[in-house]
Design an enzyme around this catalytic site. Structure first.
Site, PDB file in Angstrom:
ATOM      1  N   ASN A 113     -23.608 -54.330 -82.888  1.00 55.63           N
ATOM      2  CA  ASN A 113     -22.591 -54.042 -81.875  1.00 55.63           C
ATOM      3  C   ASN A 113     -22.800 -54.796 -80.561  1.00 55.63           C
ATOM      4  OD1 ASN A 113     -24.736 -52.562 -80.986  1.00 55.63           O
ATOM      5  ND2 ASN A 113     -23.656 -50.610 -80.837  1.00 55.63           N
ATOM      6  N   HIS A 116     -26.535 -53.813 -75.723  1.00 58.37           N
ATOM      7  CA  HIS A 116     -27.133 -52.515 -75.379  1.00 58.37           C
ATOM      8  C   HIS A 116     -26.915 -52.232 -73.903  1.00 58.37           C
ATOM      9  CE1 HIS A 116     -30.148 -49.414 -74.631  1.00 58.37           C
ATOM     10  NE2 HIS A 116     -30.570 -50.156 -73.622  1.00 58.37           N
TER      11      HIS A 116
HETATM   12  P1  ATP Z   1     -27.516 -48.765 -77.354  1.00 59.92           P
HETATM   13  O1  ATP Z   1     -28.627 -47.741 -77.207  1.00 59.92           O
HETATM   14  O2  ATP Z   1     -27.904 -49.939 -78.219  1.00 59.92           O
HETATM   15  O3  ATP Z   1     -26.929 -49.170 -76.038  1.00 59.92           O
HETATM   16  P2  ATP Z   1     -25.653 -46.632 -77.879  1.00 59.92           P
HETATM   17  O4  ATP Z   1     -26.378 -45.908 -76.786  1.00 59.92           O
HETATM   18  O5  ATP Z   1     -24.182 -46.817 -77.750  1.00 59.92           O
HETATM   19  O6  ATP Z   1     -26.291 -48.062 -78.126  1.00 59.92           O
HETATM   20  P3  ATP Z   1     -27.249 -45.138 -79.757  1.00 59.92           P
HETATM   21  O7  ATP Z   1     -26.787 -43.843 -80.328  1.00 59.92           O
HETATM   22  O8  ATP Z   1     -28.308 -45.141 -78.706  1.00 59.92           O
HETATM   23  O9  ATP Z   1     -25.935 -45.922 -79.266  1.00 59.92           O
HETATM   24  O10 ATP Z   1     -27.703 -46.037 -80.989  1.00 59.92           O
HETATM   25  C1  ATP Z   1     -28.543 -47.160 -80.765  1.00 59.92           C
HETATM   26  C2  ATP Z   1     -28.089 -48.280 -81.666  1.00 59.92           C
HETATM   27  O11 ATP Z   1     -28.311 -47.912 -83.007  1.00 59.92           O
HETATM   28  C3  ATP Z   1     -26.599 -48.596 -81.610  1.00 59.92           C
HETATM   29  O12 ATP Z   1     -26.221 -49.404 -80.535  1.00 59.92           O
HETATM   30  C4  ATP Z   1     -26.399 -49.290 -82.931  1.00 59.92           C
HETATM   31  O13 ATP Z   1     -26.883 -50.652 -82.896  1.00 59.92           O
HETATM   32  C5  ATP Z   1     -27.288 -48.466 -83.844  1.00 59.92           C
HETATM   33  N1  ATP Z   1     -26.558 -47.354 -84.453  1.00 59.92           N
HETATM   34  C6  ATP Z   1     -26.146 -46.210 -83.860  1.00 59.92           C
HETATM   35  N2  ATP Z   1     -25.497 -45.407 -84.705  1.00 59.92           N
HETATM   36  C7  ATP Z   1     -25.494 -46.064 -85.900  1.00 59.92           C
HETATM   37  C8  ATP Z   1     -24.972 -45.773 -87.193  1.00 59.92           C
HETATM   38  N3  ATP Z   1     -24.332 -44.653 -87.450  1.00 59.92           N
HETATM   39  N4  ATP Z   1     -25.168 -46.707 -88.176  1.00 59.92           N
HETATM   40  C9  ATP Z   1     -25.841 -47.862 -87.929  1.00 59.92           C
HETATM   41  N5  ATP Z   1     -26.355 -48.192 -86.738  1.00 59.92           N
HETATM   42  C10 ATP Z   1     -26.180 -47.314 -85.729  1.00 59.92           C
HETATM   43 MG    MG Z   2     -28.447 -45.708 -76.723  1.00 57.58          MG
END
Ligand code: ATP
Ligand code: MG
Length: 138
Positions: A113, A116
């Site tokens: 995605n 971060h």
């Molecule tokens: P980040 O911490 O990377 O900024 P975020 O805070 O939006 O993203 P988190 O819930 O912290 O989301 O998840 C960390 C990362 O893990 C996500 O950015 C994504 O790359 C991965 N991730 C999260 N949910 C999923 C999922 N359901 N399937 C696969 N990968 C996921």
């Molecule tokens: Mg996060």
């Protein structure tokens, strides 16, 4: 509310050549770059960075992805930095992200995605310290 957040352009977006466009959007949104580096996370470093997710089913795949190629790490400065930056990048899943957010424009999937952004002032401080020494901040 703190003045700093931490960001990382993830391996998918770096590999596709989106670094310049993403940094432009960040600066146009009013963030000042206070630190910047191109680096690559070892699997151990990626596992430590995302340790909060170690019980989640996607953890191993996430660690593999995040260590698969270079990332662009940065410290960004702006009033209300953490919250405003999360708005600029959009929802974790690009399918749910608002129009014109960085993830809507550049993410491939919920895992790959593009970018971060720290989710709290406390985590922003921890993440900035994880990547940057005092001498690397301006
Ligand atoms: P980040 O911490 O990377 O900024 P975020 O805070 O939006 O993203 P988190 O819930 O912290 O989301 O998840 C960390 C990362 O893990 C996500 O950015 C994504 O790359 C991965 N991730 C999260 N949910 C999923 C999922 N359901 N399937 C696969 N990968 C996921
Ligand atoms: Mg996060």
């Amino acid at each position: 509310m703190g003045r700093f957040t931490f960001t990382m352009i993830k391996p998918d977006a770096f590999a596709k050549g989106h670094t310049g466009a993403i940094l432009s959007r960040i600066q146009e949104a009013g963030f000042r770059i206070a630190a910047l580096k191109l680096t690559r996370l070892s699997p151990e470093k990626a596992a430590a960075f995302y340790a909060v997710h170690r019980e989640r089913p996607f953890y191993e795949s996430l660690v593999q992805f995040m260590s698969s190629g270079p990332v662009v790490a940065a410290i960004l400065e702006k009033d209300n930095a953490v919250e405003d930056f999360r708005k600029l990048i959009g929802a974790t899943d690009p399918a749910k992200a608002e129009a014109n957010t960085i993830r809507k424009l550049y993410a491939e999937s919920v895992e790959r995605n593009a970018i971060h952004g720290s989710d709290s002032d406390e985590n922003a401080r921890i993440e900035c310290d994880f990547f940057f020494s005092a001498l690397e901040r301006f």
